[in-house]
Write a protein that holds these residues in place. Sequence first.
Motif, PDB file in Angstrom:
ATOM      1  N   ASP A 137       0.858  -1.187   0.000  1.00  0.00           N
ATOM      2  CA  ASP A 137       0.000   0.000   0.000  1.00  0.00           C
ATOM      3  C   ASP A 137       0.892   1.235   0.000  1.00  0.00           C
ATOM      4  OD1 ASP A 137       0.908   0.311   2.595  1.00  0.00           O
ATOM      5  OD2 ASP A 137      -1.062   0.234   3.536  1.00  0.00           O
ATOM      6  N   ASN A 138       0.288   2.413   0.141  1.00  0.00           N
ATOM      7  CA  ASN A 138       1.062   3.654   0.035  1.00  0.00           C
ATOM      8  C   ASN A 138       2.071   3.831   1.163  1.00  0.00           C
ATOM      9  OD1 ASN A 138      -1.588   4.045   1.492  1.00  0.00           O
ATOM     10  ND2 ASN A 138      -0.588   5.963   2.072  1.00  0.00           N
ATOM     11  N   THR A 139       1.891   3.126   2.295  1.00  0.00           N
ATOM     12  CA  THR A 139       2.858   3.244   3.388  1.00  0.00           C
ATOM     13  C   THR A 139       4.134   2.459   3.101  1.00  0.00           C
ATOM     14  OG1 THR A 139       2.145   1.298   4.677  1.00  0.00           O
ATOM     15  CG2 THR A 139       0.926   3.366   5.003  1.00  0.00           C
ATOM     16  N   GLY A 140       4.026   1.406   2.319  1.00  0.00           N
ATOM     17  CA  GLY A 140       5.185   0.563   2.028  1.00  0.00           C
ATOM     18  C   GLY A 140       5.664  -0.264   3.205  1.00  0.00           C
ATOM     19  N   LYS A 141       4.927  -0.272   4.305  1.00  0.00           N
ATOM     20  CA  LYS A 141       5.421  -0.901   5.528  1.00  0.00           C
ATOM     21  C   LYS A 141       5.451  -2.423   5.481  1.00  0.00           C
ATOM     22  CE  LYS A 141       4.248   2.901   8.667  1.00  0.00           C
ATOM     23  NZ  LYS A 141       3.438   3.333   9.847  1.00  0.00           N
ATOM     24  N   GLN A 142       4.645  -3.018   4.607  1.00  0.00           N
ATOM     25  CA  GLN A 142       4.657  -4.481   4.525  1.00  0.00           C
ATOM     26  C   GLN A 142       5.168  -4.986   3.177  1.00  0.00           C
ATOM     27  OE1 GLN A 142       0.945  -6.249   5.753  1.00  0.00           O
ATOM     28  NE2 GLN A 142       1.336  -5.766   7.885  1.00  0.00           N
ATOM     29  N   ASN A 143       5.784  -4.104   2.422  1.00  0.00           N
ATOM     30  CA  ASN A 143       6.326  -4.517   1.127  1.00  0.00           C
ATOM     31  C   ASN A 143       7.423  -5.560   1.251  1.00  0.00           C
ATOM     32  OD1 ASN A 143       4.627  -2.491   0.284  1.00  0.00           O
ATOM     33  ND2 ASN A 143       6.119  -1.475  -1.031  1.00  0.00           N
ATOM     34  N   TYR A 144       8.042  -5.657   2.425  1.00  0.00           N
ATOM     35  CA  TYR A 144       9.089  -6.663   2.625  1.00  0.00           C
ATOM     36  C   TYR A 144       8.522  -8.079   2.567  1.00  0.00           C
ATOM     37  CZ  TYR A 144       7.406  -7.220   7.447  1.00  0.00           C
ATOM     38  OH  TYR A 144       6.639  -7.474   8.553  1.00  0.00           O
ATOM     39  N   LYS A 145       7.189  -8.220   2.760  1.00  0.00           N
ATOM     40  CA  LYS A 145       6.561  -9.540   2.718  1.00  0.00           C
ATOM     41  C   LYS A 145       6.060  -9.911   1.322  1.00  0.00           C
ATOM     42  CE  LYS A 145       3.925  -8.868   6.724  1.00  0.00           C
ATOM     43  NZ  LYS A 145       3.171  -9.390   7.900  1.00  0.00           N
ATOM     44  N   GLU A 146       5.506  -8.919   0.640  1.00  0.00           N
ATOM     45  CA  GLU A 146       4.946  -9.147  -0.688  1.00  0.00           C
ATOM     46  C   GLU A 146       4.597  -7.790  -1.270  1.00  0.00           C
ATOM     47  OE1 GLU A 146       5.302 -11.717  -2.611  1.00  0.00           O
ATOM     48  OE2 GLU A 146       3.570 -13.026  -2.191  1.00  0.00           O
ATOM     49  N   ASP A 147       4.538  -7.699  -2.571  1.00  0.00           N
ATOM     50  CA  ASP A 147       4.017  -6.520  -3.244  1.00  0.00           C
ATOM     51  C   ASP A 147       3.282  -7.001  -4.489  1.00  0.00           C
ATOM     52  OD1 ASP A 147       6.051  -6.971  -5.234  1.00  0.00           O
ATOM     53  OD2 ASP A 147       7.450  -5.758  -4.060  1.00  0.00           O
ATOM     54  N   TYR A 148       2.709  -6.076  -5.220  1.00  0.00           N
ATOM     55  CA  TYR A 148       1.924  -6.507  -6.375  1.00  0.00           C
ATOM     56  C   TYR A 148       2.777  -7.247  -7.403  1.00  0.00           C
ATOM     57  CZ  TYR A 148      -2.258  -3.990  -4.892  1.00  0.00           C
ATOM     58  OH  TYR A 148      -3.370  -3.581  -4.204  1.00  0.00           O
ATOM     59  N   ALA A 149       4.029  -6.828  -7.568  1.00  0.00           N
ATOM     60  CA  ALA A 149       4.897  -7.485  -8.549  1.00  0.00           C
ATOM     61  C   ALA A 149       5.164  -8.935  -8.163  1.00  0.00           C
ATOM     62  CB  ALA A 149       6.210  -6.712  -8.690  1.00  0.00           C
ATOM     63  N   THR A 150       5.497  -9.187  -6.896  1.00  0.00           N
ATOM     64  CA  THR A 150       5.805 -10.558  -6.489  1.00  0.00           C
ATOM     65  C   THR A 150       4.537 -11.395  -6.330  1.00  0.00           C
ATOM     66  OG1 THR A 150       5.926  -9.839  -4.169  1.00  0.00           O
ATOM     67  CG2 THR A 150       7.984  -9.947  -5.407  1.00  0.00           C
ATOM     68  N   ALA A 151       3.446 -10.778  -5.907  1.00  0.00           N
ATOM     69  CA  ALA A 151       2.183 -11.521  -5.793  1.00  0.00           C
ATOM     70  C   ALA A 151       1.711 -12.000  -7.160  1.00  0.00           C
ATOM     71  CB  ALA A 151       1.116 -10.660  -5.132  1.00  0.00           C
ATOM     72  N   THR A 152       1.799 -11.122  -8.162  1.00  0.00           N
ATOM     73  CA  THR A 152       1.360 -11.538  -9.503  1.00  0.00           C
ATOM     74  C   THR A 152       2.330 -12.544 -10.108  1.00  0.00           C
ATOM     75  OG1 THR A 152       2.401  -9.544 -10.440  1.00  0.00           O
ATOM     76  CG2 THR A 152       0.030  -9.444  -9.972  1.00  0.00           C
ATOM     77  N   ALA A 153       3.619 -12.444  -9.781  1.00  0.00           N
ATOM     78  CA  ALA A 153       4.578 -13.447 -10.246  1.00  0.00           C
ATOM     79  C   ALA A 153       4.276 -14.803  -9.621  1.00  0.00           C
ATOM     80  CB  ALA A 153       6.005 -13.007  -9.914  1.00  0.00           C
ATOM     81  N   ALA A 154       3.941 -14.814  -8.326  1.00  0.00           N
ATOM     82  CA  ALA A 154       3.574 -16.064  -7.658  1.00  0.00           C
ATOM     83  C   ALA A 154       2.285 -16.630  -8.250  1.00  0.00           C
ATOM     84  CB  ALA A 154       3.413 -15.827  -6.157  1.00  0.00           C
ATOM     85  N   ALA A 155       1.335 -15.755  -8.560  1.00  0.00           N
ATOM     86  CA  ALA A 155       0.078 -16.201  -9.177  1.00  0.00           C
ATOM     87  C   ALA A 155       0.348 -16.888 -10.506  1.00  0.00           C
ATOM     88  CB  ALA A 155      -0.856 -15.006  -9.364  1.00  0.00           C
ATOM     89  N   LEU A 156       1.131 -16.251 -11.349  1.00  0.00           N
ATOM     90  CA  LEU A 156       1.453 -16.831 -12.648  1.00  0.00           C
ATOM     91  C   LEU A 156       2.161 -18.173 -12.471  1.00  0.00           C
ATOM     92  CD1 LEU A 156       1.114 -15.932 -15.626  1.00  0.00           C
ATOM     93  CD2 LEU A 156       3.461 -15.096 -15.527  1.00  0.00           C
ATOM     94  N   ASN A 157       3.031 -18.260 -11.474  1.00  0.00           N
ATOM     95  CA  ASN A 157       3.754 -19.490 -11.175  1.00  0.00           C
ATOM     96  C   ASN A 157       2.813 -20.599 -10.738  1.00  0.00           C
ATOM     97  OD1 ASN A 157       6.317 -20.776 -11.023  1.00  0.00           O
ATOM     98  ND2 ASN A 157       6.351 -20.521  -8.805  1.00  0.00           N
ATOM     99  N   GLY A 158       1.631 -20.213 -10.245  1.00  0.00           N
ATOM    100  CA  GLY A 158       0.628 -21.186  -9.832  1.00  0.00           C
ATOM    101  C   GLY A 158      -0.494 -21.370 -10.823  1.00  0.00           C
TER     102      GLY A 158
END
Length: 463
Positions: free
Chosen positions: A66-87
């Motif tokens: 989100d705009n705070t970036g505070k949880q980007n270390y766990k996941e972000d849209y780029a890695t979530a969509t990459a994981a989705a495609l991988n699945g």
Amino acid sequence: MSHITISGLIATHCESAYWGRITINAFSGLIEKIERGKGLIAVHTFGEDCLIFAGFGDVHIHAREDNTGKQNYKEDYATATAAALNGGVVHVMAMPNTVDPVIGGQQLGWHRNHVRSGNYVVAVLNYIGIDKTTRPLGKRGEYPYKKYFAKSVGPLTVMFAGEVDTIMQWYRGEYVSSHLEYEPIVLMSSEGKTHSDRRPVECVNEALRLYLPLIEKHGIKAKLCHWSTGGESFELIEEYRARGCHIELEVSPLHLLNDTSMTEKDPSLWLQLQMNPAIQGPGHRHDLITGLREGFIQYLATDHAPHTEEEKHSAFAEHRHLYPGMTNEQIAANLRVHDRALFDETCVKNNHSGAPWLDTYALVCCWLMHEHRFATQDIARVAAYNPGQFANRFLPAQYPGHNFGKGFGDIAEGYMGSLTVLNTAKTTVVDRKNLKTKVGWSPLEGREMPGALEAVFIEGELQ
């Protein structure tokens, strides 16, 4: 090339798999023609061990960013969509309980602009959270909403039925997905030994008993998230469906693959399997699998909720005085070797709830076919068609100007030429080096799963 052709065994929700050829317009990305027959020449041809499905969809993920970036270390849209495609997943729907919750137009605008600028091949839709201050956006039925009748992650919690009653009057006729656990029972159960004791079956069923009359009263088009109990809850839901209520259910891979008989044998499994709501006994798992196969449950939805392994071992921080300077994981590793009883005791304490599942979505589908007699139509229904039907209605508002044709979820003329191809003859050992989620682990790590993801096409393009 103006057209892309794909041939092989085509698996849809409405009939047995058949041999055929799919023609996709290379410019629009939409399916133009379906032909039946074996051996039809195509640019991409798959043999008898493979099944071609409409692209899978996951209607419940946590992308964390989100705009705070505070949880980007766990996941972000780029890695979530990459994981989705991988699945094998071609469209996802992200939940709103980020650090700055998505509860209005300003927050939603940030996410939509961010998704647009990312230009991800996997389509991303956003839920809008509900609390005491919110009101629906846009026209009725234009956006999906999420209500937390439970204390989970983030501030979007409504604890009592009277509050829900007051809030839901504004959401008549809207699509509202809900997390149901009755917080007073959770609080009364806080001294339970395991997560299943601390969040027992009754906390889900009591929330359901309180919520079902409100669904009926306010005409909510309800989807109940990550359903975890069978038995009585199924009977209650069936009663209200018979009265004309719109009630759909999701189930997560975690609840399909695991139950408390496993954690009783190996308490360390809690480090991977803690989730809200909690896993329950084998009878509930059996009911969930049967309910998904027979159509009582509509969606296979992961509740992909990435946490780092350090967070999943958070309870071990209480032993830092024994191992100063060590991380939670290192403390756990030492206790496993030197004090197994204390290690097991700590594993069942409260750690972070949630796990990453997007990378293994296709493998779970193969497992359901191989181990639990799911027909190809069943997988097409719960992983492609139903998720597509749910998501498609929200595409115009969140992707203005994009031509999705008839949308996702079916292999038919006018639908998206996004496809998921499974190989049922192969096996796959889940290995973290092949994962795309940013947290880099899976509850299935090391497990040999039947089947494999053979290919994914997005608007006709092989990924």
